[in-house]
Structure formats: structure tokens, C-alpha cells
Design a protein around this motif. Sequence first.
Motif, PDB file in Angstrom:
ATOM      1  N   LEU A 297       9.647 -19.086  -1.526  1.00  0.00           N
ATOM      2  CA  LEU A 297      10.156 -19.574  -0.246  1.00  0.00           C
ATOM      3  C   LEU A 297      10.049 -18.472   0.788  1.00  0.00           C
ATOM      4  CD1 LEU A 297      13.368 -21.472  -1.390  1.00  0.00           C
ATOM      5  CD2 LEU A 297      11.131 -22.422  -0.898  1.00  0.00           C
ATOM      6  N   VAL A 298       9.660 -18.873   2.003  1.00  0.00           N
ATOM      7  CA  VAL A 298       9.585 -17.952   3.137  1.00  0.00           C
ATOM      8  C   VAL A 298      10.419 -18.535   4.276  1.00  0.00           C
ATOM      9  CG1 VAL A 298       7.320 -17.045   2.518  1.00  0.00           C
ATOM     10  CG2 VAL A 298       7.478 -19.015   4.017  1.00  0.00           C
ATOM     11  N   GLU A 299      10.691 -17.717   5.269  1.00  0.00           N
ATOM     12  CA  GLU A 299      11.490 -18.155   6.406  1.00  0.00           C
ATOM     13  C   GLU A 299      10.591 -18.806   7.453  1.00  0.00           C
ATOM     14  OE1 GLU A 299      13.462 -15.581   9.703  1.00  0.00           O
ATOM     15  OE2 GLU A 299      14.794 -15.565   7.961  1.00  0.00           O
ATOM     16  N   CYS A 300      11.013 -19.951   7.962  1.00  0.00           N
ATOM     17  CA  CYS A 300      10.267 -20.640   9.022  1.00  0.00           C
ATOM     18  C   CYS A 300      10.334 -19.808  10.297  1.00  0.00           C
ATOM     19  CB  CYS A 300      10.869 -22.022   9.258  1.00  0.00           C
ATOM     20  SG  CYS A 300      10.068 -22.947  10.579  1.00  0.00           S
ATOM     21  N   ASN A 301       9.222 -19.757  11.054  1.00  0.00           N
ATOM     22  CA  ASN A 301       9.171 -18.956  12.274  1.00  0.00           C
ATOM     23  C   ASN A 301      10.039 -19.528  13.383  1.00  0.00           C
ATOM     24  OD1 ASN A 301       7.431 -17.076  11.214  1.00  0.00           O
ATOM     25  ND2 ASN A 301       5.624 -18.248  11.763  1.00  0.00           N
ATOM     26  N   SER A 302      10.175 -20.850  13.432  1.00  0.00           N
ATOM     27  CA  SER A 302      10.891 -21.443  14.558  1.00  0.00           C
ATOM     28  C   SER A 302      12.362 -21.717  14.262  1.00  0.00           C
ATOM     29  CB  SER A 302      10.202 -22.739  14.999  1.00  0.00           C
ATOM     30  OG  SER A 302      10.127 -23.623  13.909  1.00  0.00           O
ATOM     31  N   CYS A 303      12.680 -22.274  13.090  1.00  0.00           N
ATOM     32  CA  CYS A 303      14.079 -22.625  12.820  1.00  0.00           C
ATOM     33  C   CYS A 303      14.747 -21.687  11.812  1.00  0.00           C
ATOM     34  CB  CYS A 303      14.180 -24.056  12.326  1.00  0.00           C
ATOM     35  SG  CYS A 303      13.430 -24.328  10.710  1.00  0.00           S
ATOM     36  N   HIS A 304      13.989 -20.776  11.211  1.00  0.00           N
ATOM     37  CA  HIS A 304      14.499 -19.767  10.267  1.00  0.00           C
ATOM     38  C   HIS A 304      15.116 -20.373   9.014  1.00  0.00           C
ATOM     39  CE1 HIS A 304      13.621 -16.847  13.338  1.00  0.00           C
ATOM     40  NE2 HIS A 304      14.336 -17.543  14.202  1.00  0.00           N
ATOM     41  N   GLU A 305      14.695 -21.584   8.652  1.00  0.00           N
ATOM     42  CA  GLU A 305      15.122 -22.203   7.393  1.00  0.00           C
ATOM     43  C   GLU A 305      14.133 -21.814   6.298  1.00  0.00           C
ATOM     44  OE1 GLU A 305      17.686 -24.440   6.591  1.00  0.00           O
ATOM     45  OE2 GLU A 305      18.548 -23.912   8.524  1.00  0.00           O
ATOM     46  N   PRO A 306      14.559 -21.772   5.039  1.00  0.00           N
ATOM     47  CA  PRO A 306      13.604 -21.484   3.958  1.00  0.00           C
ATOM     48  C   PRO A 306      12.654 -22.660   3.738  1.00  0.00           C
ATOM     49  CG  PRO A 306      15.786 -21.851   3.069  1.00  0.00           C
ATOM     50  CD  PRO A 306      15.925 -21.843   4.557  1.00  0.00           C
ATOM     51  N   LYS A 307      11.361 -22.354   3.556  1.00  0.00           N
ATOM     52  CA  LYS A 307      10.349 -23.378   3.329  1.00  0.00           C
ATOM     53  C   LYS A 307       9.284 -22.814   2.402  1.00  0.00           C
ATOM     54  CE  LYS A 307       6.950 -22.501   6.897  1.00  0.00           C
ATOM     55  NZ  LYS A 307       5.749 -22.721   6.113  1.00  0.00           N
ATOM     56  N   GLN A 308       8.477 -23.704   1.808  1.00  0.00           N
ATOM     57  CA  GLN A 308       7.380 -23.253   0.967  1.00  0.00           C
ATOM     58  C   GLN A 308       6.236 -22.739   1.823  1.00  0.00           C
ATOM     59  OE1 GLN A 308       6.782 -26.758  -1.610  1.00  0.00           O
ATOM     60  NE2 GLN A 308       6.698 -25.250  -3.253  1.00  0.00           N
ATOM     61  N   GLN A 309       5.468 -21.784   1.263  1.00  0.00           N
ATOM     62  CA  GLN A 309       4.339 -21.237   1.992  1.00  0.00           C
ATOM     63  C   GLN A 309       3.259 -22.293   2.153  1.00  0.00           C
ATOM     64  OE1 GLN A 309       3.278 -17.920  -0.499  1.00  0.00           O
ATOM     65  NE2 GLN A 309       4.264 -16.495   0.892  1.00  0.00           N
TER      66      GLN A 309
ATOM     67  N   PRO B 159      10.029 -28.747   6.430  1.00  0.00           N
ATOM     68  CA  PRO B 159      10.638 -30.080   6.351  1.00  0.00           C
ATOM     69  C   PRO B 159      11.793 -30.270   7.332  1.00  0.00           C
ATOM     70  CG  PRO B 159      11.285 -28.765   4.454  1.00  0.00           C
ATOM     71  CD  PRO B 159      10.283 -27.955   5.233  1.00  0.00           C
ATOM     72  N   SER B 160      12.391 -29.192   7.829  1.00  0.00           N
ATOM     73  CA  SER B 160      13.543 -29.354   8.710  1.00  0.00           C
ATOM     74  C   SER B 160      13.152 -29.486  10.180  1.00  0.00           C
ATOM     75  CB  SER B 160      14.522 -28.192   8.529  1.00  0.00           C
ATOM     76  OG  SER B 160      13.885 -26.978   8.818  1.00  0.00           O
ATOM     77  N   CYS B 161      12.097 -28.766  10.619  1.00  0.00           N
ATOM     78  CA  CYS B 161      11.726 -28.846  12.040  1.00  0.00           C
ATOM     79  C   CYS B 161      10.325 -29.418  12.256  1.00  0.00           C
ATOM     80  CB  CYS B 161      11.839 -27.475  12.706  1.00  0.00           C
ATOM     81  SG  CYS B 161      10.657 -26.266  12.104  1.00  0.00           S
ATOM     82  N   GLY B 162       9.481 -29.472  11.226  1.00  0.00           N
ATOM     83  CA  GLY B 162       8.171 -30.098  11.344  1.00  0.00           C
ATOM     84  C   GLY B 162       7.092 -29.226  11.940  1.00  0.00           C
ATOM     85  N   THR B 163       7.264 -27.908  11.952  1.00  0.00           N
ATOM     86  CA  THR B 163       6.238 -27.028  12.509  1.00  0.00           C
ATOM     87  C   THR B 163       5.418 -26.405  11.391  1.00  0.00           C
ATOM     88  OG1 THR B 163       7.745 -25.148  12.535  1.00  0.00           O
ATOM     89  CG2 THR B 163       7.599 -26.451  14.548  1.00  0.00           C
ATOM     90  N   TYR B 164       4.174 -26.112  11.698  1.00  0.00           N
ATOM     91  CA  TYR B 164       3.297 -25.393  10.787  1.00  0.00           C
ATOM     92  C   TYR B 164       2.411 -24.489  11.621  1.00  0.00           C
ATOM     93  CZ  TYR B 164      -0.156 -24.219   7.283  1.00  0.00           C
ATOM     94  OH  TYR B 164      -0.976 -23.538   6.429  1.00  0.00           O
ATOM     95  N   ASN B 165       2.392 -23.222  11.307  1.00  0.00           N
ATOM     96  CA  ASN B 165       1.583 -22.237  12.028  1.00  0.00           C
ATOM     97  C   ASN B 165       1.940 -22.243  13.518  1.00  0.00           C
ATOM     98  OD1 ASN B 165      -0.228 -20.159  12.065  1.00  0.00           O
ATOM     99  ND2 ASN B 165      -2.042 -21.444  12.154  1.00  0.00           N
ATOM    100  N   ARG B 166       3.223 -22.306  13.799  1.00  0.00           N
ATOM    101  CA  ARG B 166       3.785 -22.313  15.155  1.00  0.00           C
ATOM    102  C   ARG B 166       3.316 -23.493  16.018  1.00  0.00           C
ATOM    103  NH1 ARG B 166       3.489 -15.840  15.960  1.00  0.00           N
ATOM    104  NH2 ARG B 166       5.163 -15.422  14.507  1.00  0.00           N
ATOM    105  N   ARG B 167       2.944 -24.597  15.360  1.00  0.00           N
ATOM    106  CA  ARG B 167       2.585 -25.827  16.075  1.00  0.00           C
ATOM    107  C   ARG B 167       3.400 -26.967  15.516  1.00  0.00           C
ATOM    108  NH1 ARG B 167      -2.972 -27.566  15.291  1.00  0.00           N
ATOM    109  NH2 ARG B 167      -2.685 -26.667  13.252  1.00  0.00           N
TER     110      ARG B 167
END
Length: 57
Positions: A27-39, A44-52
Motif C-alpha cells: 500500500l502507498v499513500e494517495c497523492n491527492s487524498c492521502h489515503e492508503p491505496k494499491q500501487q 478507490p476513495s477519490c478516484g484519481t490515478y497519476n494525479r488525474r
Amino acid sequence: MAVPKRKMSRSNTRHRRSQWKAAVPTLVECNSCHEPKQQHIACPSCGTYNRRQVLEV
């Protein structure tokens, strides 16, 4: 095709299979919402990937 010469004992079979373990997903930290997510997967919480924004949440 290779065929075993003798039957492998139950003890040896279980000893060999004991090394099969499920790995815990990293698990890594999401760039936008700082929730743990898979690489390499959209958050799943904010719907962003690669800052998009890629998913509607």
C-alpha cells in the motif's frame, strides 16, 4: 513427459507446500487524498490515478 518414480509421502508434500504463502499487497499513500491505496491502481476513495481524475466517486 516426466513421471515421478515413487509416490511422494504426505509429509514431504506438505513440507514443500508450506512455502506457498500469499503476499500482502503493498500500500502507498494517495497523492491527492492521502489515503492508503494499491500501487498502479486508481484510488478507490477519490478516484484519481497519476494525479488525474479517472473515476467518478
